[in-house]
Scaffold this motif. Structure first.
Motif, PDB file in Angstrom:
ATOM      1  N   ASP A 151       0.883  -1.241  -0.129  1.00  0.00           N
ATOM      2  CA  ASP A 151      -0.080  -0.084  -0.063  1.00  0.00           C
ATOM      3  C   ASP A 151       0.799   0.988   0.037  1.00  0.00           C
ATOM      4  O   ASP A 151       2.294   1.275   0.095  1.00  0.00           O
ATOM      5  CB  ASP A 151      -1.054  -0.051   1.152  1.00  0.00           C
ATOM      6  N   THR A 152       0.377   2.304  -0.047  1.00  0.00           N
ATOM      7  CA  THR A 152       1.010   3.691  -0.363  1.00  0.00           C
ATOM      8  C   THR A 152       1.818   4.016   0.849  1.00  0.00           C
ATOM      9  O   THR A 152       3.135   4.198   0.760  1.00  0.00           O
ATOM     10  CB  THR A 152       0.223   4.742  -0.802  1.00  0.00           C
ATOM     11  N   LYS A 207       4.969   1.818   0.816  1.00  0.00           N
ATOM     12  CA  LYS A 207       5.723   2.289  -0.244  1.00  0.00           C
ATOM     13  C   LYS A 207       6.826   3.293   0.146  1.00  0.00           C
ATOM     14  O   LYS A 207       7.909   3.525   0.045  1.00  0.00           O
ATOM     15  CB  LYS A 207       5.003   2.434  -1.442  1.00  0.00           C
TER      16      LYS A 207
END
Length: 107
Positions: free
Chosen positions: A73-74, A77
Motif C-alpha cells: 500500500d502507499t 511504499k
C-alpha cells in the motif's frame, strides 16, 4: 553444480494430482521427467499447507504471498522509499567525511 530446472505449473499440478491418487514417487518422476524426489516433496508440502501460489514462483526467488513490491500500500511504499533515501544520505555523509580526511592527508 547442476543447472536449475524450472518446471511449468501444469507439471507441478499433475505431479501433485498423481501423488494424491496414490501413484509411487518413482513413477511420477519418470512420467513427468522430474529430476529430484525432494522437489516433489516440496510441492506436496506447499499443497498441504495451502501455499499453491508458490507453484508459480520463478526458480531461485522467494516471494511471500501478497507481500511483493507490487502489492504494497502507499504508506508502506513511502516508508520503504524513506528508509532507502536515508541510507543513501548516510553513505554520502560517510563518503564526504572520508574525502575530507584524504584531502587533509594530502595537503
Amino acid at each position: 553444480m547442476g543447472k536449475r530446472v524450472s518446471y511449468p505449473v501444469e507439471v507441478k499440478l499433475k505431479a501433485i494430482e498423481m501423488r494424491l491418487a496414490g501413484v509411487p514417487v518413482k513413477e511420477v518422476m519418470e512420467t513427468l521427467q522430474i529430476r529430484n524426489h525432494t522437489q516433489l516433496k516440496t510441492w506436496m508440502r506447499w499443497h498441504r499447507n495451502g501455499e499453491s501460489y508458490r507453484l508459480a514462483q520463478p526458480v531461485g526467488q522467494t516471494y511471500t504471498h501478497r507481500k511483493g513490491p507490487h502489492s504494497q500500500d502507499t504508506p508502506s511504499k513511502l516508508q520503504a522509499e524513506n528508509r532507502y533515501l536515508k541510507q543513501q544520505i548516510e553513505v554520502l555523509k560517510k563518503y564526504k567525511e572520508l574525502e575530507r580526511e584524504w584531502y587533509q592527508k594530502l595537503y
